[in-house]
Design a protein around this motif. Structure first.
Motif, PDB file in Angstrom:
ATOM      1  N   ASP A 166       4.687  -4.331  -0.826  1.00 40.66           N
ATOM      2  CA  ASP A 166       4.072  -4.549  -2.107  1.00 40.66           C
ATOM      3  C   ASP A 166       4.892  -4.417  -3.498  1.00 40.66           C
ATOM      4  OD1 ASP A 166       1.519  -4.752  -3.766  1.00 40.66           O
ATOM      5  OD2 ASP A 166       0.354  -4.328  -2.154  1.00 40.66           O
ATOM      6  N   VAL A 167       4.276  -5.073  -4.559  1.00 43.01           N
ATOM      7  CA  VAL A 167       4.977  -4.849  -5.985  1.00 43.01           C
ATOM      8  C   VAL A 167       4.269  -3.809  -6.662  1.00 43.01           C
ATOM      9  CG1 VAL A 167       6.108  -7.178  -5.895  1.00 43.01           C
ATOM     10  CG2 VAL A 167       3.658  -6.708  -7.033  1.00 43.01           C
ATOM     11  N   ASN A 168       2.897  -3.343  -6.254  1.00 43.46           N
ATOM     12  CA  ASN A 168       2.183  -2.438  -6.976  1.00 43.46           C
ATOM     13  C   ASN A 168       2.557  -1.193  -6.477  1.00 43.46           C
ATOM     14  OD1 ASN A 168      -0.184  -0.711  -7.662  1.00 43.46           O
ATOM     15  ND2 ASN A 168      -1.421  -2.604  -7.590  1.00 43.46           N
ATOM     16  N   ASP A 169       3.182  -0.243  -7.609  1.00 39.82           N
ATOM     17  CA  ASP A 169       3.427   1.081  -7.147  1.00 39.82           C
ATOM     18  C   ASP A 169       2.442   1.949  -6.901  1.00 39.82           C
ATOM     19  OD1 ASP A 169       6.057   0.313  -7.680  1.00 39.82           O
ATOM     20  OD2 ASP A 169       6.130   1.261  -9.756  1.00 39.82           O
ATOM     21  N   ARG A 170       1.288   1.839  -7.478  1.00 40.90           N
ATOM     22  CA  ARG A 170       0.282   2.561  -6.967  1.00 40.90           C
ATOM     23  C   ARG A 170      -0.336   2.390  -5.487  1.00 40.90           C
ATOM     24  NH1 ARG A 170      -4.487   2.899 -11.131  1.00 40.90           N
ATOM     25  NH2 ARG A 170      -2.917   3.819 -12.441  1.00 40.90           N
ATOM     26  N   ALA A 171      -0.331   1.060  -5.217  1.00 42.67           N
ATOM     27  CA  ALA A 171      -0.553   0.548  -3.883  1.00 42.67           C
ATOM     28  C   ALA A 171       0.423   1.338  -2.856  1.00 42.67           C
ATOM     29  CB  ALA A 171      -0.556  -0.729  -3.777  1.00 42.67           C
ATOM     30  N   LEU A 172       1.646   1.347  -3.088  1.00 43.13           N
ATOM     31  CA  LEU A 172       2.681   1.706  -2.305  1.00 43.13           C
ATOM     32  C   LEU A 172       2.477   3.215  -2.196  1.00 43.13           C
ATOM     33  CD1 LEU A 172       5.914  -0.270  -3.638  1.00 43.13           C
ATOM     34  CD2 LEU A 172       4.519  -0.707  -1.604  1.00 43.13           C
ATOM     35  N   ASP A 173       2.109   3.906  -2.991  1.00 41.74           N
ATOM     36  CA  ASP A 173       1.946   5.502  -2.949  1.00 41.74           C
ATOM     37  C   ASP A 173       0.828   5.839  -2.148  1.00 41.74           C
ATOM     38  OD1 ASP A 173       3.926   6.018  -4.771  1.00 41.74           O
ATOM     39  OD2 ASP A 173       2.966   6.224  -6.342  1.00 41.74           O
ATOM     40  N   LEU A 174      -0.284   5.027  -2.167  1.00 38.91           N
ATOM     41  CA  LEU A 174      -1.442   4.983  -1.573  1.00 38.91           C
ATOM     42  C   LEU A 174      -1.204   4.922  -0.061  1.00 38.91           C
ATOM     43  CD1 LEU A 174      -4.020   3.527  -3.790  1.00 38.91           C
ATOM     44  CD2 LEU A 174      -4.010   5.854  -2.983  1.00 38.91           C
ATOM     45  N   CYS A 175      -0.253   3.906   0.356  1.00 39.09           N
ATOM     46  CA  CYS A 175      -0.255   3.071   1.903  1.00 39.09           C
ATOM     47  C   CYS A 175       0.690   4.600   2.376  1.00 39.09           C
ATOM     48  CB  CYS A 175       0.698   1.981   1.803  1.00 39.09           C
ATOM     49  SG  CYS A 175       0.797   1.199   3.198  1.00 39.09           S
ATOM     50  N   ARG A 176       1.650   4.927   1.577  1.00 39.50           N
ATOM     51  CA  ARG A 176       2.584   6.044   2.026  1.00 39.50           C
ATOM     52  C   ARG A 176       1.738   7.226   2.358  1.00 39.50           C
ATOM     53  NH1 ARG A 176       5.675   5.654  -2.052  1.00 39.50           N
ATOM     54  NH2 ARG A 176       7.063   3.978  -1.033  1.00 39.50           N
ATOM     55  N   HIS A 177       0.879   7.567   1.508  1.00 39.17           N
ATOM     56  CA  HIS A 177      -0.102   8.718   1.558  1.00 39.17           C
ATOM     57  C   HIS A 177      -0.769   8.542   2.972  1.00 39.17           C
ATOM     58  CE1 HIS A 177      -2.996  11.948   0.739  1.00 39.17           C
ATOM     59  NE2 HIS A 177      -3.782  10.975   0.881  1.00 39.17           N
ATOM     60  N   ASN A 178      -1.474   7.438   2.964  1.00 35.59           N
ATOM     61  CA  ASN A 178      -2.519   7.192   3.976  1.00 35.59           C
ATOM     62  C   ASN A 178      -1.541   7.143   5.457  1.00 35.59           C
ATOM     63  OD1 ASN A 178      -4.758   6.815   2.714  1.00 35.59           O
ATOM     64  ND2 ASN A 178      -4.485   4.728   2.285  1.00 35.59           N
ATOM     65  N   ALA A 179      -0.343   6.639   5.344  1.00 36.66           N
ATOM     66  CA  ALA A 179       0.447   6.543   6.762  1.00 36.66           C
ATOM     67  C   ALA A 179       0.761   8.172   7.021  1.00 36.66           C
ATOM     68  CB  ALA A 179       1.708   6.145   6.483  1.00 36.66           C
ATOM     69  N   THR A 180       1.233   8.795   6.250  1.00 37.42           N
ATOM     70  CA  THR A 180       1.373  10.280   6.350  1.00 37.42           C
ATOM     71  C   THR A 180       0.359  10.980   6.734  1.00 37.42           C
ATOM     72  OG1 THR A 180       3.052  10.319   4.554  1.00 37.42           O
ATOM     73  CG2 THR A 180       2.282  12.365   5.519  1.00 37.42           C
ATOM     74  N   GLU A 181      -1.105  10.787   6.253  1.00 37.07           N
ATOM     75  CA  GLU A 181      -2.196  11.705   6.609  1.00 37.07           C
ATOM     76  C   GLU A 181      -2.689  10.872   8.103  1.00 37.07           C
ATOM     77  OE1 GLU A 181      -4.478  13.760   4.771  1.00 37.07           O
ATOM     78  OE2 GLU A 181      -2.306  13.952   3.810  1.00 37.07           O
ATOM     79  N   LEU A 182      -2.350   9.804   8.441  1.00 39.32           N
ATOM     80  CA  LEU A 182      -2.813   9.534  10.024  1.00 39.32           C
ATOM     81  C   LEU A 182      -1.646   9.612  10.940  1.00 39.32           C
ATOM     82  CD1 LEU A 182      -4.449   5.988   8.996  1.00 39.32           C
ATOM     83  CD2 LEU A 182      -5.434   7.927   9.548  1.00 39.32           C
ATOM     84  N   GLY A 183      -0.426  10.085  10.569  1.00 43.89           N
ATOM     85  CA  GLY A 183       0.639  10.587  11.337  1.00 43.89           C
ATOM     86  C   GLY A 183       1.074   9.151  12.006  1.00 43.89           C
ATOM     87  N   LEU A 184       1.141   8.156  11.271  1.00 39.19           N
ATOM     88  CA  LEU A 184       1.756   7.134  11.831  1.00 39.19           C
ATOM     89  C   LEU A 184       3.163   6.874  11.082  1.00 39.19           C
ATOM     90  CD1 LEU A 184      -1.358   4.675  10.881  1.00 39.19           C
ATOM     91  CD2 LEU A 184      -0.391   5.403  13.268  1.00 39.19           C
ATOM     92  N   GLU A 185       4.183   7.385  11.917  1.00 36.21           N
ATOM     93  CA  GLU A 185       5.499   7.529  11.482  1.00 36.21           C
ATOM     94  C   GLU A 185       6.302   6.310  11.422  1.00 36.21           C
ATOM     95  OE1 GLU A 185       7.151  10.447  13.850  1.00 36.21           O
ATOM     96  OE2 GLU A 185       6.188  12.253  13.139  1.00 36.21           O
ATOM     97  N   GLY A 186       5.932   4.998  12.074  1.00 38.59           N
ATOM     98  CA  GLY A 186       6.583   3.828  12.062  1.00 38.59           C
ATOM     99  C   GLY A 186       6.519   3.014  11.046  1.00 38.59           C
ATOM    100  N   VAL A 187       5.526   3.521  10.128  1.00 38.44           N
ATOM    101  CA  VAL A 187       5.127   2.659   8.815  1.00 38.44           C
ATOM    102  C   VAL A 187       6.072   2.754   7.800  1.00 38.44           C
ATOM    103  CG1 VAL A 187       3.778   2.193   6.801  1.00 38.44           C
ATOM    104  CG2 VAL A 187       2.809   2.687   8.970  1.00 38.44           C
ATOM    105  N   ARG A 188       6.981   1.958   7.229  1.00 35.29           N
ATOM    106  CA  ARG A 188       7.692   1.968   6.220  1.00 35.29           C
ATOM    107  C   ARG A 188       7.577   1.041   4.955  1.00 35.29           C
ATOM    108  NH1 ARG A 188      13.338   0.500  10.205  1.00 35.29           N
ATOM    109  NH2 ARG A 188      12.793   2.017  11.641  1.00 35.29           N
TER     110      ARG A 188
END
Length: 206
Positions: free
Chosen positions: A91-113
């Motif tokens: 994404d180009v939206n920094d806020r969206a990227l931060d949220l996606c990163r946070h959600n991946a961490t919370e869900l334990g989805l280590e394959g998300v880059r």
């Protein structure tokens, strides 16, 4: 509207995080969203339609991509269904990227880059792309965006795109096919089209 400029790098609207729930037959995610990102008040019906109706990804998928990931419902679902794959959330939206990163961490989805477009290494190729593309950026920018990423499909790769009919899904399908990516409509529901896009044959296109 709080998501008028969800395709901006840095949303100007003040942050106000909240939780939304994504429920599918095979999973239930609690996701953090925020103002200034796409569909902040709940997973949009187009993305949910894609997640419900897209063909089951092959088990051999090793690299997948979500174009315009927002806070992550599509990318996170792919990562859940493809635990051995690298799933790029772009994404180009920094806020969206931060949220996606946070959600991946919370869900334990280590394959998300999670990455901005320019941060994806040039040699990365994709077996699968799922996307609810940002149609409202305008046709020229959308075509450029899709060309950039569809050109990075493996020869046997495919992309599944969800696009609203009244926002030009049928004309987009014609453009994709004419430009060298064979595209078929998988299904249609509630004003949305689900498009199946195949990799461009070597040497085809304009």
């Amino acid at each position: 509207m709080t998501d008028d400029h969800y395709f901006a790098d840095r949303p100007k609207v003040a942050s106000k995080r909240q939780q939304v729930t994504l429920t599918l037959p095979d999973l239930r995610f609690e996701l953090t969203t925020d103002r200034g990102v796409f569909s902040a008040k709940g997973v949009d019906p187009g993305s949910k339609y894609l997640l419900l109706e897209a063909p089951t990804p092959p088990a051999t998928t090793t690299s997948a991509l979500d174009i315009g990931c927002g806070y992550g419902p599509i990318a996170l679902t792919m990562a859940n269904r493809l635990p051995d794959a690298a799933v790029w959330a772009v994404d180009v939206n920094d806020r969206a990227l931060d949220l996606c990163r946070h959600n991946a961490t919370e869900l334990g989805l280590e394959g998300v880059r999670v990455a901005r477009p320019e941060e994806v290494p040039a040699d990365v190729r994709f077996d699968l792309i799922w996307s609810n593309p940002p149609i409202r950026i305008g046709k020229p920018a959308l075509h450029e965006l899709l060309e950039t990423w569809l050109n990075r499909l493996h020869p046997t790769g495919r992309a599944v795109l969800v696009v609203q009919k009244h926002l030009g899904s049928d004309s987009l399908q014609k453009w994709l096919t004419a430009t060298g990516w064979p595209t078929e409509r998988l299904s249609s529901r509630a004003g949305y089209r689900l498009l199946d896009v195949r990799a461009r044959d070597q040497g085809s296109g304009p």
